[in-house]
Design a protein around this motif. Structure first.
Motif, PDB file in Angstrom:
ATOM      1  N   PHE A 256      -1.938  20.612  26.446  1.00 53.47           N
ATOM      2  CA  PHE A 256      -0.860  19.776  25.908  1.00 53.47           C
ATOM      3  C   PHE A 256       0.331  20.632  25.488  1.00 53.47           C
ATOM      4  CE2 PHE A 256       1.163  17.220  22.548  1.00 53.47           C
ATOM      5  CZ  PHE A 256       1.387  16.056  23.273  1.00 53.47           C
TER       6      PHE A 256
ATOM      7  N   THR B 197      -7.855  21.006  25.537  1.00 54.52           N
ATOM      8  CA  THR B 197      -6.901  19.890  25.516  1.00 54.52           C
ATOM      9  C   THR B 197      -5.621  20.281  24.795  1.00 54.52           C
ATOM     10  OG1 THR B 197      -8.748  18.329  25.542  1.00 54.52           O
ATOM     11  CG2 THR B 197      -6.607  17.491  24.831  1.00 54.52           C
TER      12      THR B 197
ATOM     13  N   ILE C 237      -4.534  14.221  29.661  1.00 57.27           N
ATOM     14  CA  ILE C 237      -4.896  15.637  29.567  1.00 57.27           C
ATOM     15  C   ILE C 237      -6.261  15.795  28.903  1.00 57.27           C
ATOM     16  CG2 ILE C 237      -4.279  17.809  28.451  1.00 57.27           C
ATOM     17  CD1 ILE C 237      -1.363  17.104  28.845  1.00 57.27           C
TER      18      ILE C 237
ATOM     19  N   GLU D 199       4.159   9.609  25.927  1.00 55.80           N
ATOM     20  CA  GLU D 199       3.559  10.831  25.374  1.00 55.80           C
ATOM     21  C   GLU D 199       2.082  10.620  25.051  1.00 55.80           C
ATOM     22  OE1 GLU D 199       5.359  13.442  25.385  1.00 55.80           O
ATOM     23  OE2 GLU D 199       7.201  12.400  25.942  1.00 55.80           O
TER      24      GLU D 199
ATOM     25  N   ALA E 124      -1.027  12.621  26.779  1.00 58.23           N
ATOM     26  CA  ALA E 124      -2.023  13.359  25.994  1.00 58.23           C
ATOM     27  C   ALA E 124      -3.430  12.857  26.280  1.00 58.23           C
ATOM     28  CB  ALA E 124      -1.691  13.230  24.503  1.00 58.23           C
TER      29      ALA E 124
END
Length: 434
Positions: A362, A358, A226, A219, A223
């Motif tokens: 996300f 962002t 991204i 994860e 993130a």
């Protein structure tokens, strides 16, 4: 009767007196609880730690803002560094080349802008006596006075407010110098942190993921990816639009003979793209003022071109460029800029849009979306189906139609490939069939 045997009513103890003075065995313990001193010490320690943390945060707020700016700058340049590193170049050298290019571009921009401002100031100083003579002549002819330029200059030089202004400026030299040195130090801090963040990006991610469980590492890496994609896409898309806008305005100003066309074109391109919300108005004001000094009609033409180009950029150019990088609704972008400005000032306004992009990307990766029904309250209008249009056409036929045409009507309405009919239409078809 003896005196000792005499008992009066005052000597008899009353029941309430007996209750007010209980025996020693029934009295509660009056000592302080053992946990109370430790609780008081713990509360005082917590308050002291809180005050110390608040003081430390206020002392380090400038450093934290610099680190935040450096982090987003590193995210913006990391795609270029990755592209160079994938072709065999060391990440440190690639990061140095990227920052060198940014430094050269910034130095060129400020050099052109400084030359333009210096030229304008020199022109104003040279033409100030003529401008003052024209103003004095207008005042003498309008108000029937007898002023002279020498008299006005002497009164101006001997005025108290000018002497006070010079003294205040001399006293503020130290404060201004400290502000300039502080700004340079903050700039070097941002450059140093952003260089390390970009050059050691993989190592930083590895160190961060090493303290997380395996299911959280994926994860965090997602993130981070991204954030890199959206921040870098924002910078590169804005840079491309700034280049197009600068070239377009440079060509116009050069054709009209407006001085300092290269600097003005670069000013319009960078300010209109990298200063949110008000950048367009700030960028267009300066070339309009410079063009006004040449010819008022030139200023009007420049104003019209700025307005037309802004519409072209908003509706044609920007959607095509930012469709795959930073696709944010204008209202969301404006709200994020206002919120960032309220939280962190100018720094928040600069990083608000990439941070919002962002977060939006996300959330879009984890929030499940569902199809919306074809409802008039959602879409505003519902398209009429082909079968409904055919039924409406049949209903509009004259009542004296031939039997053959009335028999063909249900067959036409029930032809394969038509859309489904409503219950009211089905009932009418059934009645026509009967």
């Amino acid at each position: 009767m003896p005196v000792s045997d005499e008992i009066t009513s005052n000597d008899v103890p009353r029941p309430e007196d007996r209750r007010a003075d209980p025996p020693e065995a029934s009295r509660p313990d009056a000592r302080m609880p053992r946990w109370l001193p430790r609780a008081m010490v713990l509360a005082l320690a917590l308050v002291g730690c809180y005050q110390l943390a608040i003081w430390g945060f206020h002392q380090l707020i400038t450093l934290l803002l610099n680190v935040l700016i450096a982090f987003f700058l590193a995210l913006a340049v990391e795609p270029a560094v990755d592209w160079m590193a994938a072709r065999g170049m060391r990440r440190g050298l690639a990061t140095g080349l990227v920052f060198l290019g940014i430094l050269v571009a910034a130095a060129g921009f400020f050099a052109l802008l400084g030359s333009m401002l210096a030229g304008q100031i020199a022109t104003m100083v040279e033409e100030f006596p003529q401008y003052l003579d024209s103003v004095i002549s207008w005042i003498n002819s309008t108000m029937h006075t007898h002023l002279s330029r020498v008299e006005v200059q002497n009164n101006l030089l001997r005025s108290d407010w000018l002497q006070k202004y010079v003294q205040d400026s001399a006293n503020n030299v130290l404060a201004v110098s400290a502000t300039v040195l502080g700004s340079l130090f903050n700039l070097l801090t941002v450059a140093l942190f952003s260089f390390y963040f970009a050059a050691d990006g993989p190592r930083l991610r590895r160190a961060l993921c090493s303290v997380l469980p395996p299911r959280r590492q994926t994860e965090v890496l997602r993130a981070w990816e991204i954030a890199v994609a959206k921040t870098g896409g924002y910078l590169y898309s804005r840079g491309l639009m700034a280049l197009i806008s600068g070239v377009a305005h440079y060509v116009l100003l050069e054709l009209m003979g407006v001085p300092y066309a290269p600097a003005l074109g670069m000013w319009v391109g960078l300010v209109s793209q990298f200063i949110p919300t008000i950048g367009t108005y700030l960028a267009g004001a300066l070339p309009i003022l410079i063009a006004f000094t040449v010819d008022p009609w030139h200023a009007l033409w420049v104003f019209g071109f700025v307005v037309i180009y802004q519409q072209f950029e908003n509706y044609l150019l920007q959607p095509r460029i930012t469709a795959k990088t930073v696709d944010i609704h204008p209202a969301v972008a404006f709200g994020s800029v206002v919120a960032g400005t309220a939280l962190m000032g100018a720094v928040g306004a600069l990083i608000a849009i990439p941070a919002t992009a962002t977060l939006q990307a996300f959330l879009g990766a984890y929030v499940k979306r569902y199809d919306v029904p074809d409802d008039l309250r959602v879409h505003g209008r519902v398209r009429r189906r082909r079968g409904a249009r055919l039924l409406a056409r049949i209903r509009r036929t004259p009542q004296d139609a031939t039997p053959s045409s009335s028999q063909e009507a249900p067959a036409t309405a029930a032809a394969p490939g038509d859309a489904e009919t409503t219950p009211a239409e089905g009932g009418q078809d059934g009645r026509s069939g009967r």
